[in-house]
Design an enzyme around this catalytic site. Structure first.
Site, mmCIF file in Angstrom:
data_model
loop_
_atom_site.group_PDB
_atom_site.id
_atom_site.type_symbol
_atom_site.label_atom_id
_atom_site.label_comp_id
_atom_site.label_asym_id
_atom_site.label_seq_id
_atom_site.Cartn_x
_atom_site.Cartn_y
_atom_site.Cartn_z
ATOM 1 N N GLU A 205 2.599 17.861 3.104
ATOM 2 C CA GLU A 205 3.957 17.339 3.336
ATOM 3 C C GLU A 205 5.013 18.439 3.215
ATOM 4 O O GLU A 205 5.869 18.423 2.339
ATOM 5 C CB GLU A 205 4.221 16.163 2.391
ATOM 6 C CG GLU A 205 3.256 15.021 2.687
ATOM 7 C CD GLU A 205 3.409 13.806 1.786
ATOM 8 O OE1 GLU A 205 4.454 13.679 1.134
ATOM 9 O OE2 GLU A 205 2.477 12.989 1.744
ATOM 10 N N HIS A 446 -3.708 0.117 -1.407
ATOM 11 C CA HIS A 446 -4.369 0.649 -2.604
ATOM 12 C C HIS A 446 -3.771 2.006 -2.941
ATOM 13 O O HIS A 446 -4.191 3.022 -2.379
ATOM 14 C CB HIS A 446 -5.875 0.847 -2.362
ATOM 15 C CG HIS A 446 -6.649 -0.419 -2.180
ATOM 16 N ND1 HIS A 446 -7.888 -0.443 -1.579
ATOM 17 C CD2 HIS A 446 -6.375 -1.710 -2.525
ATOM 18 C CE1 HIS A 446 -8.350 -1.690 -1.572
ATOM 19 N NE2 HIS A 446 -7.453 -2.485 -2.131
ATOM 20 N N GLU A 447 -2.786 2.037 -3.808
ATOM 21 C CA GLU A 447 -2.300 3.328 -4.314
ATOM 22 C C GLU A 447 -3.216 3.713 -5.475
ATOM 23 O O GLU A 447 -3.266 3.004 -6.487
ATOM 24 C CB GLU A 447 -0.843 3.207 -4.774
ATOM 25 C CG GLU A 447 -0.302 4.447 -5.484
ATOM 26 C CD GLU A 447 -0.430 5.735 -4.663
ATOM 27 O OE1 GLU A 447 0.210 5.823 -3.605
ATOM 28 O OE2 GLU A 447 -1.177 6.639 -5.096
ATOM 29 N N GLU A 516 -1.487 10.818 1.674
ATOM 30 C CA GLU A 516 -1.934 11.974 0.892
ATOM 31 C C GLU A 516 -3.433 12.166 1.149
ATOM 32 O O GLU A 516 -4.242 12.223 0.206
ATOM 33 C CB GLU A 516 -1.649 11.798 -0.614
ATOM 34 C CG GLU A 516 -0.184 11.643 -0.955
ATOM 35 C CD GLU A 516 0.336 10.237 -0.658
ATOM 36 O OE1 GLU A 516 -0.383 9.271 -0.951
ATOM 37 O OE2 GLU A 516 1.449 10.104 -0.119
ATOM 38 N N GLU A 540 9.476 8.652 5.239
ATOM 39 C CA GLU A 540 9.958 8.426 3.876
ATOM 40 C C GLU A 540 10.839 9.570 3.352
ATOM 41 O O GLU A 540 11.743 9.338 2.566
ATOM 42 C CB GLU A 540 8.779 8.201 2.928
ATOM 43 C CG GLU A 540 7.836 9.390 2.835
ATOM 44 C CD GLU A 540 6.508 9.057 2.151
ATOM 45 O OE1 GLU A 540 6.125 7.890 2.128
ATOM 46 O OE2 GLU A 540 5.862 9.998 1.658
HETATM 47 C C1 NOJ Z 1 3.473 7.695 -0.865
HETATM 48 C C2 NOJ Z 1 3.266 7.120 0.487
HETATM 49 O O1 NOJ Z 1 3.421 8.096 1.488
HETATM 50 C C3 NOJ Z 1 4.236 5.986 0.662
HETATM 51 O O2 NOJ Z 1 4.175 5.480 1.978
HETATM 52 C C4 NOJ Z 1 3.951 4.919 -0.349
HETATM 53 O O3 NOJ Z 1 4.930 3.930 -0.260
HETATM 54 C C5 NOJ Z 1 3.969 5.493 -1.761
HETATM 55 N N1 NOJ Z 1 3.175 6.669 -1.836
HETATM 56 C C6 NOJ Z 1 3.421 4.491 -2.743
HETATM 57 O O4 NOJ Z 1 2.055 4.322 -2.562
HETATM 58 CA CA CA Z 2 3.310 10.685 1.175
#
Ligand code: NOJ
Ligand code: CA
Length: 733
Positions: A205, A446-447, A516, A540
């Site tokens: 990024e 799923h974070e 990521e 973002e």
């Molecule tokens: C980073 C991601 O790029 C974003 O799209 C997401 O909302 C946040 N992480 C939370 O998972």
């Molecule tokens: Ca990101």
């Protein structure tokens, strides 16, 4: 089917060809060892001829690869395009832990030439049919001294570029290898203009830099307070990295089929104009790659084109991957989606609910809910209704599960996220059912907060839940430094994690959109459940007040760099360009460009990422409602790296066409020649064009929308404002 066609040269002929180069004088720096052989060739000393070099031409002779052993017995290659060198003599080889290097002292055992011409179908993609047409060579080398280890080189020559990879066969006395360095070189033939991001081991990024190769200084890009993980250990760039020579040849360096191996960055020697493979490592290991024999490395690829747009049309990366292993994946349908997402990035809502972790590590509702939680049942229903009313088939819901109270900035993140337990205000079953009723699928989120071990423990249960609920795609996330400490996102250990997720998901009919991620290397051919990924500065960043967001040149660079790797979940579609919730921030494009991105940036899932209320009553939203997401064919009409690009795509099934064009901070006039349209068909066109006052800073939402009739004889001039764009829908009459 592979066969040995007649037009292939024997090794002897190959050498004769090198000896009498047609259009190119033998390059000064071409190694003297090869010269010796050539002289031998001319004077007829057959013994030397039997070994040590061969030439491989692409089927239409655009590219020629000379592969050889130099005087020291080191393997090397060079590449010519239309007779002119584009990669000068470059060495190959490896260094290992506890074993001597395989660099010099090799002998040529045997070689084999073959060709392939197949056409395969993409289950979803930029085009339906892909031709995989190349000539290949396999060269077996062996150490001259005991223990006589073998190294096999595989080369392929395509019309749109070249590729090579190494094969390590079974060897007596060795059952595995620990690679400390891959020594693949790419010697450039000039100080090319290049578009690059630093060779970060943890994240892609970054903003792209535009400099000559001699000016690449990745180490000066260390300062990124906004990135939760970043590590740039040397002056290297990440791939794809794209270059243009002063003669106008475009080259893009990348890799294909990254399997059980470390990601490759390219170390830059700015004086020698040399790139060399620099594998991503791990602080837990004193080697970069550990593998049992036999195995082969990923392909090292160079896409080569005169026209910048041909890089985008090239399917070289996918062609270098294995055929589809999953069979029918019709359970995943390309789609547009909206989601509970932008409101968190704008700060209107939160991912977390306000729970407390008790001593046993369970999340409990102790009445501390702050009332800003975004992923509520009610809010999700609102998004489902909006999607159903607007030809949008998916709703992403982030922040639905427990753990968000502790997801970032904590050293100990393992065991925190739970991928099956919803917050108390989110009725997962009722919402899945409501979506089904409305023809809208909920996209799972799923974070992992970069805790792959926690995720792997829950993969089966998490995907089984999705399967039960009829959810077929998930957005995954890996924000932060990887735990276990010492691993990096792009090292072998994580490459294997991402693959494990992909393969496990496929068993539950689940498709993956990773954020990521590890970079795309064409694996979507083998695993068509690898639908999209981030792996760049997405939309973002425009909400985060960092470095002024993405500048207008960002996407005209991305189209010719990151996009060559594969689909991008960029999340276009911001209509409130001025970001009223974030005073002082804005998106650095016009509204027309936000529309154009649905065509320019390819992904089988495309978000309409703004808040539903920002689309209400907006005539320009009609384009998002209408635009396709799955393509019969794609044509890059024009473009220059970093300046502008115009792409036309034909939608599968309907035969409707969509055109998107974007420009950097410079305004420009663009003639679109519609001769790509089929004969004898008229199209109802709706043109979304920057208005006369449009400018990405001063007046981003000035847009003209006009209807007309267009056919293949039409040629029309359009004006793109600074940071602007053009979007056209062409619906068959
Ligand atoms: C980073 C991601 O790029 C974003 O799209 C997401 O909302 C946040 N992480 C939370 O998972
Ligand atoms: Ca990101």
């Amino acid at each position: 089917m592979t066969q040995k066609p007649e037009h292939f040269q024997t090794k002897k002929n190959a050498l004769k060809r090198i000896a009498v180069p047609k259009c190119s004088p033998m390059n000064q720096s071409f190694l003297t060892g090869v010269f010796t052989l050539l002289l031998c060739a001319l004077s007829g000393c057959q013994n030397a001829l039997e070994a040590d070099a061969l030439t491989l031409n692409s089927p239409e002779q655009t590219h020629r690869i000379d592969i050889y052993l130099d005087e020291a017995g080191r393997p090397g290659y060079r590449v010519l395009r239309k007779g002119n060198p584009v990669i000068d003599s470059s060495g190959l080889g490896f260094e290992f832990k506890n074993q001597p290097a395989l660099l010099n002292g090799m002998r040529w055992v045997e070689s084999e030439l073959f060709s392939e011409d197949e056409t395969w179908e993409m289950p979803w993609g930029e085009q339906r049919e892909v031709r995989n047409h190349y000539n290949g060579a396999r060269i077996v080398l062996e150490e001259q001294e005991p223990p006589g280890r073998r190294l096999i080189l595989n080369f392929r020559a395509y019309e749109d570029g070249i590729a090579f990879r190494y094969e390590f066969p079974e060897q007596e006395g060795t059952d595995s290898l620990l690679i400390t360095a891959e020594k693949s070189e790419f010697k450039l033939t000039g100080d090319h203009m290049s578009w690059w991001i630093p060779g970060d081991w943890d994240i892609y990024e970054h903003l792209y830099n535009t400099t000559r190769v001699s000016e690449i200084n990745a180490l000066s890009k260390q300062d990124h307070p906004n990135l939760a993980s970043t590590y740039i250990p040397e002056n290297a760039v990440n791939t794809p990295v794209t270059m243009r020579s002063d003669e106008g040849v475009h080259l893009s360096f990348h890799e294909a089929d990254l399997t059980d191996y470390a990601g490759m960055t390219l170390k830059v020697d700015p004086d020698k104009l040399m790139l060399s493979s620099a594998l991503v490592g791990s602080d837990r290991m004193d080697y970069k790659v550990g593998r049992a024999l036999p195995f082969h490395t990923p392909w090292r690829t160079i896409q080569i084109a005169d026209r910048a747009g041909d890089l985008i049309e090239s399917r070289l990366i996918e062609n270098l991957n294995e055929p589809n292993k999953l069979g029918d994946v019709s359970w995943f349908t390309p789609m547009k989606y909206v989601g509970i997402w932008w409101e968190m990035h704008l700060g209107i809502a939160t991912w977390d609910y306000g729970m407390t972790m008790d001593e046993s590590g369970r999340w409990v509702d102790t009445g501390k809910a702050h009332g800003k939680h975004g992923a509520t049942t009610e809010n999700t229903r609102r998004y489902i209704d909006f999607a159903a009313a607007n030809n949008i088939k998916g709703v992403l819901v982030e922040g639905w599960n427990t753990g968000w109270e502790r997801w970032i900035g904590f050293e100990d993140r393992e065991g925190v996220f739970d991928f099956v337990t919803p917050y108390p205000d989110y009725d997962i079953e009722a919402l899945a059912a409501y979506g089904r009723e409305k023809g809208v699928e909920i996209i799972m989120h799923h974070e992992t907060s970069a805790t792959p071990r926690t995720y792997e423990q829950q993969l089966d249960t998490a995907f089984a839940l999705m399967n039960d609920l009829g959810m077929h795609s998930v957005k995954t996330g890996y924000v932060g430094k990887i735990i276990p400490k010492g691993e990096y996102h792009h090292g072998q250990w994580m490459v294997n994690h991402y693959r494990n997720v992909l393969e496990t998901a496929s068993k539950y009919q689940v498709a993956i959109n990773a954020h990521e991620p590890i970079k795309a290397t064409g694996l979507r051919r083998t695993y068509p459940n690898a639908i999209s990924r981030e792996g760049l500065r997405g939309q973002e960043f425009n909400a985060w007040s960092v470095e002024g967001g993405n500048p207008p040149e960002h996407l005209p660079i991305v189209a010719f760099t990151r996009m060559l790797a594969g689909p991008i979940d960029f999340t276009p579609g911001i209509f409130d360009i001025g970001l009223k919730q974030k005073p002082g921030n804005q998106i650095n494009t016009t509204l027309a460009q936000q529309l154009a991105l649905y065509v320019v940036i390819y992904s089988p899932i495309q978000m309409a990422c703004d808040l539903p209320e920002n689309y209400e009553g907006q005539p320009a939203f009609e384009f998002i409602r209408e635009v396709g997401v799955d393509w019969e064919q794609s044509k890059v009409l024009s473009g220059e790296v970093g300046d502008f690009v115009a792409i036309a795509r034909e939608e599968r099934e309907t035969g409707n066409w969509f055109v998107g064009a974007i420009t950097d901070e410079g305004s420009r006039d663009l003639e679109i020649d519609f001769s790509f349209l089929p004969e004898g068909v008229r199209f109802q066109a709706t043109v979304y064009q920057d208005g006369p006052q449009a400018h990405y800073m001063e007046n981003p939402t000035d847009i003209d929308i006009e209807k007309s009739t267009i056919d293949r004889n039409s040629k029309i001039n359009y004006h793109l404002a600074a940071g602007g764009g053009l979007a056209i829908s062409l619906i068959r009459e």
